[in-house]
Design a protein around this motif. Structure first.
Motif, mmCIF file in Angstrom:
data_model
loop_
_atom_site.group_PDB
_atom_site.id
_atom_site.type_symbol
_atom_site.label_atom_id
_atom_site.label_comp_id
_atom_site.label_asym_id
_atom_site.label_seq_id
_atom_site.Cartn_x
_atom_site.Cartn_y
_atom_site.Cartn_z
ATOM 1 N N ALA A 10 102.359 52.312 86.455
ATOM 2 C CA ALA A 10 101.782 51.204 87.237
ATOM 3 C C ALA A 10 100.264 51.169 87.058
ATOM 4 O O ALA A 10 99.665 50.098 86.933
ATOM 5 C CB ALA A 10 102.149 51.344 88.710
ATOM 6 N N VAL A 11 99.645 52.348 87.019
ATOM 7 C CA VAL A 11 98.195 52.424 86.787
ATOM 8 C C VAL A 11 97.873 51.921 85.382
ATOM 9 O O VAL A 11 96.930 51.143 85.192
ATOM 10 C CB VAL A 11 97.657 53.858 87.004
ATOM 11 C CG1 VAL A 11 96.181 53.954 86.612
ATOM 12 C CG2 VAL A 11 97.848 54.288 88.439
ATOM 13 N N PHE A 12 98.659 52.329 84.382
ATOM 14 C CA PHE A 12 98.442 51.849 83.020
ATOM 15 C C PHE A 12 98.489 50.318 82.973
ATOM 16 O O PHE A 12 97.628 49.683 82.364
ATOM 17 C CB PHE A 12 99.492 52.396 82.054
ATOM 18 C CG PHE A 12 99.332 53.848 81.708
ATOM 19 C CD1 PHE A 12 98.097 54.463 81.662
ATOM 20 C CD2 PHE A 12 100.448 54.610 81.397
ATOM 21 C CE1 PHE A 12 97.963 55.797 81.322
ATOM 22 C CE2 PHE A 12 100.331 55.946 81.050
ATOM 23 C CZ PHE A 12 99.091 56.537 81.012
ATOM 24 N N GLN A 13 99.483 49.737 83.606
ATOM 25 C CA GLN A 13 99.616 48.272 83.604
ATOM 26 C C GLN A 13 98.405 47.613 84.260
ATOM 27 O O GLN A 13 97.878 46.624 83.745
ATOM 28 C CB GLN A 13 100.898 47.858 84.323
ATOM 29 C CG GLN A 13 102.143 48.189 83.544
ATOM 30 C CD GLN A 13 103.413 47.868 84.313
ATOM 31 O OE1 GLN A 13 103.381 47.625 85.516
ATOM 32 N NE2 GLN A 13 104.534 47.873 83.614
ATOM 33 N N ARG A 14 97.981 48.153 85.387
ATOM 34 C CA ARG A 14 96.826 47.606 86.093
ATOM 35 C C ARG A 14 95.557 47.703 85.233
ATOM 36 O O ARG A 14 94.784 46.754 85.113
ATOM 37 C CB ARG A 14 96.634 48.326 87.428
ATOM 38 C CG ARG A 14 95.475 47.813 88.251
ATOM 39 C CD ARG A 14 95.401 48.418 89.627
ATOM 40 N NE ARG A 14 95.345 49.873 89.651
ATOM 41 C CZ ARG A 14 96.324 50.661 90.090
ATOM 42 N NH1 ARG A 14 97.456 50.160 90.555
ATOM 43 N NH2 ARG A 14 96.174 51.971 90.082
ATOM 44 N N LEU A 15 95.356 48.840 84.611
ATOM 45 C CA LEU A 15 94.173 49.038 83.778
ATOM 46 C C LEU A 15 94.191 48.131 82.548
ATOM 47 O O LEU A 15 93.153 47.611 82.130
ATOM 48 C CB LEU A 15 94.045 50.502 83.360
ATOM 49 C CG LEU A 15 93.739 51.506 84.478
ATOM 50 C CD1 LEU A 15 93.815 52.928 83.950
ATOM 51 C CD2 LEU A 15 92.396 51.227 85.112
ATOM 52 N N GLU A 16 95.381 47.917 81.978
ATOM 53 C CA GLU A 16 95.488 47.011 80.832
ATOM 54 C C GLU A 16 95.210 45.566 81.236
ATOM 55 O O GLU A 16 94.515 44.842 80.516
ATOM 56 C CB GLU A 16 96.866 47.108 80.180
ATOM 57 C CG GLU A 16 96.977 48.249 79.205
ATOM 58 C CD GLU A 16 98.163 48.136 78.277
ATOM 59 O OE1 GLU A 16 97.933 47.834 77.083
ATOM 60 O OE2 GLU A 16 99.299 48.349 78.729
ATOM 61 N N ARG A 17 95.735 45.139 82.370
ATOM 62 C CA ARG A 17 95.476 43.778 82.848
ATOM 63 C C ARG A 17 93.986 43.541 83.055
ATOM 64 O O ARG A 17 93.489 42.451 82.805
ATOM 65 C CB ARG A 17 96.223 43.504 84.168
ATOM 66 C CG ARG A 17 97.658 43.117 84.010
ATOM 67 C CD ARG A 17 98.248 42.552 85.285
ATOM 68 N NE ARG A 17 98.032 43.371 86.460
ATOM 69 C CZ ARG A 17 98.823 44.357 86.873
ATOM 70 N NH1 ARG A 17 99.918 44.648 86.211
ATOM 71 N NH2 ARG A 17 98.531 45.045 87.958
ATOM 72 N N ARG A 18 93.294 44.561 83.504
ATOM 73 C CA ARG A 18 91.852 44.452 83.758
ATOM 74 C C ARG A 18 91.028 44.715 82.495
ATOM 75 O O ARG A 18 89.807 44.724 82.541
ATOM 76 C CB ARG A 18 91.464 45.421 84.867
ATOM 77 C CG ARG A 18 92.128 45.055 86.195
ATOM 78 C CD ARG A 18 91.849 46.049 87.286
ATOM 79 N NE ARG A 18 90.430 46.093 87.579
ATOM 80 C CZ ARG A 18 89.832 47.080 88.231
ATOM 81 N NH1 ARG A 18 90.543 48.109 88.668
ATOM 82 N NH2 ARG A 18 88.541 47.057 88.468
ATOM 83 N N GLU A 19 91.715 44.953 81.378
ATOM 84 C CA GLU A 19 91.096 45.207 80.065
ATOM 85 C C GLU A 19 90.204 46.445 80.055
ATOM 86 O O GLU A 19 89.223 46.521 79.320
ATOM 87 C CB GLU A 19 90.346 43.967 79.579
ATOM 88 C CG GLU A 19 91.261 42.775 79.407
ATOM 89 C CD GLU A 19 90.555 41.524 78.923
ATOM 90 O OE1 GLU A 19 89.302 41.518 78.843
ATOM 91 O OE2 GLU A 19 91.265 40.549 78.627
ATOM 92 N N LEU A 20 90.574 47.436 80.880
ATOM 93 C CA LEU A 20 89.847 48.703 80.917
ATOM 94 C C LEU A 20 90.424 49.693 79.913
ATOM 95 O O LEU A 20 89.749 50.635 79.497
ATOM 96 C CB LEU A 20 89.858 49.289 82.330
ATOM 97 C CG LEU A 20 89.253 48.386 83.408
ATOM 98 C CD1 LEU A 20 89.389 49.024 84.776
ATOM 99 C CD2 LEU A 20 87.804 48.055 83.099
ATOM 100 N N ILE A 21 91.699 49.469 79.540
ATOM 101 C CA ILE A 21 92.352 50.262 78.498
ATOM 102 C C ILE A 21 93.157 49.318 77.613
ATOM 103 O O ILE A 21 93.430 48.172 77.989
ATOM 104 C CB ILE A 21 93.289 51.368 79.063
ATOM 105 C CG1 ILE A 21 94.464 50.763 79.825
ATOM 106 C CG2 ILE A 21 92.522 52.361 79.911
ATOM 107 C CD1 ILE A 21 95.540 51.770 80.205
ATOM 108 N N GLU A 22 93.527 49.823 76.449
ATOM 109 C CA GLU A 22 94.425 49.124 75.542
ATOM 110 C C GLU A 22 95.498 50.113 75.122
ATOM 111 O O GLU A 22 95.279 51.329 75.174
ATOM 112 C CB GLU A 22 93.676 48.628 74.306
ATOM 113 C CG GLU A 22 92.635 47.578 74.617
ATOM 114 C CD GLU A 22 91.804 47.184 73.398
ATOM 115 O OE1 GLU A 22 91.815 47.921 72.384
ATOM 116 O OE2 GLU A 22 91.140 46.153 73.476
ATOM 117 N N SER A 23 96.642 49.595 74.699
ATOM 118 C CA SER A 23 97.717 50.471 74.248
ATOM 119 C C SER A 23 98.122 50.105 72.825
ATOM 120 O O SER A 23 97.884 48.992 72.363
ATOM 121 C CB SER A 23 98.919 50.362 75.180
ATOM 122 O OG SER A 23 99.450 49.051 75.168
#
Length: 107
Positions: A49-62
């Protein structure tokens, strides 16, 4: 320690771990446990859930990594925006910690 004490800082914790290099989910959960001598363990559902949130906010990429023991691993990398966010969060944490220390020590 109660998990709700840490829950509000999970974004920053994961970003900090990614500052050391790209990682996949299981590796991050193991790092969290190791860094805290097993005092804190993150649940898989919470982590993703944290990964998804961070990706939506463009703080991380996968991205998909190499195939390993049954499938490809999904790796996460911190973005430039994520690094800036982490630096601000670390600064805010230090300021909050100083204030809390004042009240906890009774100064």
């Amino acid at each position: 320690m109660r998990s709700d004490t840490i829950r509000g800082h999970l974004d920053s914790i994961i970003l900090r771990l990614l500052m050391d290099g790209d990682k996949y989910g299981y590796q991050i959960s193991k790092d969290i446990a190791a860094w805290t001598d097993d005092a804190f363990q993150i649940k898989e559902a919470t982590l993703y859930a944290v990964f998804q949130r961070l990706e939506r906010r463009e703080l991380i990429e996968s991205y998909q990594g190499e195939k390993s023991h049954g499938g490809k691993r999904k790796y996460y990398t911190i973005t430039t925006l994520g690094k800036a966010y982490w630096q601000e969060a670390a600064k805010e944490w230090q300021e909050a910690k100083q204030l809390i220390d004042i009240f906890m020590e009774g100064v």
